[in-house]
Motif scaffolding. Structure first.
Motif, PDB file in Angstrom:
ATOM      1  N   SER A 118      -6.359  31.841  73.524  1.00 11.31           N
ATOM      2  CA  SER A 118      -7.118  32.051  72.278  1.00 11.31           C
ATOM      3  C   SER A 118      -6.327  31.512  71.090  1.00 11.31           C
ATOM      4  CB  SER A 118      -7.418  33.538  72.079  1.00 11.31           C
ATOM      5  OG  SER A 118      -8.236  33.995  73.137  1.00 11.31           O
ATOM      6  N   GLU A 119      -5.001  31.696  71.117  1.00 10.01           N
ATOM      7  CA  GLU A 119      -4.176  31.120  70.047  1.00 10.01           C
ATOM      8  C   GLU A 119      -4.252  29.599  70.065  1.00 10.01           C
ATOM      9  OE1 GLU A 119      -0.556  33.751  68.780  1.00 10.01           O
ATOM     10  OE2 GLU A 119      -0.448  33.398  70.918  1.00 10.01           O
ATOM     11  N   GLN A 120      -4.340  29.051  71.269  1.00  8.43           N
ATOM     12  CA  GLN A 120      -4.497  27.601  71.377  1.00  8.43           C
ATOM     13  C   GLN A 120      -5.821  27.168  70.768  1.00  8.43           C
ATOM     14  OE1 GLN A 120      -1.852  25.698  72.926  1.00  8.43           O
ATOM     15  NE2 GLN A 120      -1.219  27.699  72.237  1.00  8.43           N
ATOM     16  N   LEU A 121      -6.886  27.852  71.186  1.00 15.00           N
ATOM     17  CA  LEU A 121      -8.218  27.482  70.681  1.00 15.00           C
ATOM     18  C   LEU A 121      -8.279  27.551  69.162  1.00 15.00           C
ATOM     19  CD1 LEU A 121     -10.760  29.215  73.086  1.00 15.00           C
ATOM     20  CD2 LEU A 121     -10.573  26.770  72.628  1.00 15.00           C
ATOM     21  N   ARG A 122      -7.734  28.628  68.579  1.00  9.01           N
ATOM     22  CA  ARG A 122      -7.859  28.794  67.141  1.00  9.01           C
ATOM     23  C   ARG A 122      -6.920  27.852  66.364  1.00  9.01           C
ATOM     24  NH1 ARG A 122      -3.683  30.193  65.320  1.00  9.01           N
ATOM     25  NH2 ARG A 122      -4.456  29.888  63.234  1.00  9.01           N
ATOM     26  N   LEU A 170     -15.596  22.504  70.743  1.00 12.48           N
ATOM     27  CA  LEU A 170     -16.343  22.336  71.995  1.00 12.48           C
ATOM     28  C   LEU A 170     -15.426  21.789  73.088  1.00 12.48           C
ATOM     29  CD1 LEU A 170     -18.346  20.718  69.579  1.00 12.48           C
ATOM     30  CD2 LEU A 170     -19.948  21.377  71.374  1.00 12.48           C
ATOM     31  N   VAL A 171     -15.648  22.255  74.299  1.00 12.83           N
ATOM     32  CA  VAL A 171     -14.975  21.663  75.463  1.00 12.83           C
ATOM     33  C   VAL A 171     -16.051  21.246  76.447  1.00 12.83           C
ATOM     34  CG1 VAL A 171     -13.457  22.078  77.431  1.00 12.83           C
ATOM     35  CG2 VAL A 171     -12.839  22.959  75.180  1.00 12.83           C
ATOM     36  N   ASN A 172     -16.030  19.978  76.818  1.00 10.42           N
ATOM     37  CA  ASN A 172     -17.029  19.454  77.745  1.00 10.42           C
ATOM     38  C   ASN A 172     -18.444  19.760  77.246  1.00 10.42           C
ATOM     39  OD1 ASN A 172     -17.036  17.837  79.968  1.00 10.42           O
ATOM     40  ND2 ASN A 172     -16.845  19.492  81.459  1.00 10.42           N
ATOM     41  N   GLY A 173     -18.624  19.726  75.930  1.00 11.61           N
ATOM     42  CA  GLY A 173     -19.937  19.946  75.340  1.00 11.61           C
ATOM     43  C   GLY A 173     -20.374  21.398  75.245  1.00 11.61           C
ATOM     44  N   ARG A 174     -19.465  22.323  75.521  1.00 10.86           N
ATOM     45  CA  ARG A 174     -19.793  23.755  75.428  1.00 10.86           C
ATOM     46  C   ARG A 174     -19.058  24.340  74.221  1.00 10.86           C
ATOM     47  NH1 ARG A 174     -17.397  28.072  79.677  1.00 10.86           N
ATOM     48  NH2 ARG A 174     -18.225  29.967  78.720  1.00 10.86           N
ATOM     49  N   ILE A 175     -19.757  25.131  73.402  1.00 11.25           N
ATOM     50  CA  ILE A 175     -19.126  25.695  72.199  1.00 11.25           C
ATOM     51  C   ILE A 175     -18.205  26.856  72.592  1.00 11.25           C
ATOM     52  CG2 ILE A 175     -19.552  26.970  70.052  1.00 11.25           C
ATOM     53  CD1 ILE A 175     -22.001  25.253  69.609  1.00 11.25           C
ATOM     54  N   LEU A 176     -16.911  26.734  72.236  1.00 14.58           N
ATOM     55  CA  LEU A 176     -15.939  27.798  72.539  1.00 14.58           C
ATOM     56  C   LEU A 176     -15.487  28.526  71.278  1.00 14.58           C
ATOM     57  CD1 LEU A 176     -13.558  26.254  75.229  1.00 14.58           C
ATOM     58  CD2 LEU A 176     -15.871  27.136  75.464  1.00 14.58           C
ATOM     59  N   VAL A 177     -15.597  27.857  70.125  1.00 17.03           N
ATOM     60  CA  VAL A 177     -15.289  28.514  68.843  1.00 17.03           C
ATOM     61  C   VAL A 177     -16.457  28.247  67.910  1.00 17.03           C
ATOM     62  CG1 VAL A 177     -13.704  28.664  66.883  1.00 17.03           C
ATOM     63  CG2 VAL A 177     -12.801  28.090  69.145  1.00 17.03           C
ATOM     64  N   GLU A 178     -16.937  29.316  67.272  1.00 21.31           N
ATOM     65  CA  GLU A 178     -18.054  29.183  66.342  1.00 21.31           C
ATOM     66  C   GLU A 178     -17.711  29.966  65.081  1.00 21.31           C
ATOM     67  OE1 GLU A 178     -21.762  30.283  68.131  1.00 21.31           O
ATOM     68  OE2 GLU A 178     -22.771  28.650  67.082  1.00 21.31           O
ATOM     69  N   ASN A 179     -17.706  29.280  63.949  1.00 21.71           N
ATOM     70  CA  ASN A 179     -17.295  29.895  62.675  1.00 21.71           C
ATOM     71  C   ASN A 179     -15.983  30.660  62.815  1.00 21.71           C
ATOM     72  OD1 ASN A 179     -19.540  28.900  61.266  1.00 21.71           O
ATOM     73  ND2 ASN A 179     -20.802  30.529  62.158  1.00 21.71           N
ATOM     74  N   GLY A 180     -15.030  30.056  63.456  1.00 20.05           N
ATOM     75  CA  GLY A 180     -13.690  30.636  63.590  1.00 20.05           C
ATOM     76  C   GLY A 180     -13.567  31.692  64.677  1.00 20.05           C
ATOM     77  N   ILE A 208     -13.861  33.063  68.595  1.00 22.16           N
ATOM     78  CA  ILE A 208     -13.864  32.571  69.978  1.00 22.16           C
ATOM     79  C   ILE A 208     -15.030  33.239  70.707  1.00 22.16           C
ATOM     80  CG2 ILE A 208     -12.526  32.526  72.122  1.00 22.16           C
ATOM     81  CD1 ILE A 208     -10.037  32.450  70.141  1.00 22.16           C
ATOM     82  N   THR A 209     -15.960  32.415  71.163  1.00 23.74           N
ATOM     83  CA  THR A 209     -17.252  32.957  71.605  1.00 23.74           C
ATOM     84  C   THR A 209     -17.129  33.886  72.814  1.00 23.74           C
ATOM     85  OG1 THR A 209     -17.594  30.949  72.899  1.00 23.74           O
ATOM     86  CG2 THR A 209     -18.597  31.003  70.720  1.00 23.74           C
ATOM     87  N   GLN A 210     -16.186  33.616  73.718  1.00 32.59           N
ATOM     88  CA  GLN A 210     -16.128  34.389  74.969  1.00 32.59           C
ATOM     89  C   GLN A 210     -15.056  35.486  74.940  1.00 32.59           C
ATOM     90  OE1 GLN A 210     -18.529  33.829  77.255  1.00 32.59           O
ATOM     91  NE2 GLN A 210     -19.226  32.344  75.735  1.00 32.59           N
ATOM     92  N   LEU A 211     -14.499  35.772  73.762  1.00 33.98           N
ATOM     93  CA  LEU A 211     -13.407  36.753  73.704  1.00 33.98           C
ATOM     94  C   LEU A 211     -13.895  38.077  73.112  1.00 33.98           C
ATOM     95  CD1 LEU A 211     -10.286  37.153  74.062  1.00 33.98           C
ATOM     96  CD2 LEU A 211     -10.068  36.531  71.650  1.00 33.98           C
ATOM     97  N   ASP A 212     -13.713  39.165  73.882  1.00 35.33           N
ATOM     98  CA  ASP A 212     -13.995  40.500  73.371  1.00 35.33           C
ATOM     99  C   ASP A 212     -12.665  41.061  72.847  1.00 35.33           C
ATOM    100  OD1 ASP A 212     -14.441  43.180  72.934  1.00 35.33           O
ATOM    101  OD2 ASP A 212     -15.662  43.461  74.737  1.00 35.33           O
ATOM    102  N   GLU A 213     -12.434  40.873  71.561  1.00 34.51           N
ATOM    103  CA  GLU A 213     -11.120  41.209  70.982  1.00 34.51           C
ATOM    104  C   GLU A 213     -10.797  42.689  71.084  1.00 34.51           C
ATOM    105  OE1 GLU A 213      -9.763  39.599  67.191  1.00 34.51           O
ATOM    106  OE2 GLU A 213     -11.217  37.964  67.398  1.00 34.51           O
ATOM    107  N   THR A 214     -11.802  43.530  70.885  1.00 35.52           N
ATOM    108  CA  THR A 214     -11.545  44.976  70.902  1.00 35.52           C
ATOM    109  C   THR A 214     -11.131  45.430  72.298  1.00 35.52           C
ATOM    110  OG1 THR A 214     -13.244  45.149  69.230  1.00 35.52           O
ATOM    111  CG2 THR A 214     -12.503  47.207  70.192  1.00 35.52           C
ATOM    112  N   ALA A 215     -11.890  44.991  73.288  1.00 31.77           N
ATOM    113  CA  ALA A 215     -11.555  45.383  74.673  1.00 31.77           C
ATOM    114  C   ALA A 215     -10.172  44.862  75.049  1.00 31.77           C
ATOM    115  CB  ALA A 215     -12.604  44.827  75.635  1.00 31.77           C
ATOM    116  N   LEU A 216      -9.886  43.615  74.657  1.00 36.67           N
ATOM    117  CA  LEU A 216      -8.585  43.016  74.973  1.00 36.67           C
ATOM    118  C   LEU A 216      -7.463  43.838  74.343  1.00 36.67           C
ATOM    119  CD1 LEU A 216      -6.656  40.740  75.920  1.00 36.67           C
ATOM    120  CD2 LEU A 216      -7.198  39.525  73.811  1.00 36.67           C
ATOM    121  N   LYS A 217      -7.644  44.217  73.087  1.00 35.63           N
ATOM    122  CA  LYS A 217      -6.592  44.939  72.364  1.00 35.63           C
ATOM    123  C   LYS A 217      -6.200  46.236  73.096  1.00 35.63           C
ATOM    124  CE  LYS A 217      -6.950  47.534  68.410  1.00 35.63           C
ATOM    125  NZ  LYS A 217      -7.319  47.744  66.994  1.00 35.63           N
ATOM    126  N   TYR A 218      -7.195  47.051  73.452  1.00 35.41           N
ATOM    127  CA  TYR A 218      -6.876  48.333  74.075  1.00 35.41           C
ATOM    128  C   TYR A 218      -6.250  48.150  75.454  1.00 35.41           C
ATOM    129  CZ  TYR A 218      -8.980  50.544  70.114  1.00 35.41           C
ATOM    130  OH  TYR A 218      -9.238  50.938  68.833  1.00 35.41           O
TER     131      TYR A 218
END
Ligand SMILES: [Zn+2]
Length: 451
Positions: free
Chosen positions: A106-110, A414-424, A426-436
């Motif tokens: 995620s740090e890479q993506l951002r 986008l990677v391979n035409g798929r959106i991975l970051v939208e308006n800053g 990360i589309t597939q990251l659940d930050e809250t769940a990850l944090k806990y």
């Protein structure tokens, strides 16, 4: 999904265009005033500049859980390795590895990355495959291209980290068998690969016997796999090579078939003129990691002389335990700056640093579909938003993200035409769940260390 990206301020490598059409993940048209078609979604790129996604050629995702360890804050490489990564990694669980990889990727993506080469060396005699599977899973879940540089050691040798933490190495036969399992399960050889395996003993001077290195090289080349390792980050590699083999570290690499267009090394800070000549003649590549080299006091890699000699220069972040920003944009910014401090204001230019971090990275990894914005290439694209007070006074526009450095403001990635970051975000990251989850997994790791 098909997309039409419209009205960019500037597009790297396409000086007259402002629109890009993407069909089935591939860049199909580049131009001006392209008309929207019924089956495509519009992406407004006004106030944005577009780069190919950065290709990070050297990382250690596990270290996302090991930032700023107090015992290693003021240590050089040898002591830092022993007290930070090698103290902690034998206690990693697949759950912690998965979270660390999610964070690192995620740090890479951002920070503008779309392809990450992770030098993963958490292997020992009793490793189970789940730790590595966790990495592949994290990349798959986020949609990032992952090149797994499969590390590890086949001797304990003189490595302070291995010795201090009693890490039992794999035998060469076991290592090859396990690499081959990963290759069969994950490696894609085609030119638009999302997953690649690279044969990457942790260091060539300290992690293996000469015969092991020859076996690795032969195995890799028989399966068209690339070779990667650490080399000459500090002068300990040189003194050990001289002492053990009576030759320089680079001559040693040559003697065990570890130089060539299909090989790249991280760091190579301590290279002599003679080393650079050999590395250039063999067209060996480098992952230049300036932040980590500053942080550990290792020095500045002579990449300008290396490029001149014929080497391919690419850029890596290195692990977040010695490059805590975890940011590729910081590396590109620092690559532009640091050589000027040595050689003057014309030593580097912005175009060159963008090439190192995109096209050259793709060349080193051998993924032909990425690294440039051209018709027929995969749509691995990053839209940097310049509609912000940080950039209003910036007269140079195309290179504003590199000049301005962090924080990056990414509108869409986008990677391979798929959106991975939208308006800053990360589309597939659940930050809250990850944090806990991460806080709990990290607490377990700390308990094991203090037990
Ligand atoms: Zn490294």
């Amino acid at each position: 999904m098909n997309y039409l990206i419209k009205n960019a301020e500037a597009i790297a490598g396409q000086p007259t265009a402002c629109d890009i059409r993407i069909q089935n993940g591939i860049i199909s048209e580049i131009g001006n005033e392209l008309k929207s078609q019924s089956d495509e979604q519009l992406i407004d790129a006004s106030s944005c500049v577009i780069y190919p996604g950065f290709v990070n050629t050297h990382h250690h995702l596990a270290q996302s859980a090991l930032k700023g360890i107090p015992a290693g804050l003021n240590q050089g490489l040898g002591e830092w390795l022993a007290s930070v990564p090698y103290t902690y990694w034998p206690h990693f669980t697949p759950e912690l590895m998965y979270d660390a990889a999610l964070i690192g990727l995620s740090e890479q993506l951002r920070s503008g990355v779309t392809t990450c080469a992770d030098h993963h060396y958490l292997y020992h005699a009793n490793t189970t495959p789940e730790l590595e599977d966790a990495l592949w899973q994290a990349a798959d879940d986020l949609g990032v291209r992952l090149v797994l540089c499969r590390g590890g050691a086949t001797v304990q040798g003189t490595h302070k980290g291995m010795l201090k933490n009693n890490i039992v190495p794999e035998s060469i036969d076991l290592a090859i068998q396990r690499i081959d399992n990963s290759r069969q399960k994950y490696h894609q050889q085609h030119c638009n690969a999302m997953r690649r395996v690279v044969v990457s003993p942790t260091t060539i001077v300290h992690s293996c016997q000469p015969d092991d290195l020859k076996t690795y090289a032969e195995y890799a080349r028989s399966h068209q796999l690339k070779l990667h390792s650490h080399l000459l980050e500090v002068d300990f590699d040189e003194t050990q090579a001289q002492q053990k083999y009576g030759m320089s570290a680079v001559e040693y690499a040559h003697s065990v078939n570890w130089l060539g267009e299909d090989v790249w090394f991280a760091h190579i800070v301590q290279a002599t003129e003679k080393d650079i000549k050999i590395l250039g003649e063999t067209k060996t590549g480098i992952a230049h990691c300036p932040t980590s080299n500053c942080r550990l006091g290792s020095g500045i890699a002579p990449v300008l002389a290396m490029e001149k000699a014929g080497m391919t220069v690419s850029i890596g972040v290195d692990g977040s335990a010695s490059s805590e920003s975890g940011s590729m944009l910081q590396e590109v910014n620092l690559s532009w700056l640091i050589h000027r401090s040595q050689f003057g204001a014309t030593a580097t230019n912005l175009e060159q640093c963008l090439k190192w971090s995109t096209k050259n990275g793709a060349k080193i990894l051998g993924i032909e579909s990425i690294g440039e914005i051209k018709i027929g290439q995969a749509a691995d694209l990053v839209l940097y938003n310049l509609d912000h007070y940080r950039y209003h006074g910036m007269h140079e526009r195309l290179y504003a993200p590199i000049l301005g450095g962090e924080p990056a403001l990414i509108k869409t990635s986008l990677v391979n035409g798929r959106i991975l970051v939208e308006n800053g975000q990360i589309t597939q990251l659940d930050e809250t769940a990850l944090k806990y989850r991460f806080i709990q997994n990290l607490a377990k790791l700390k308990q094991k260390i203090t037990a």
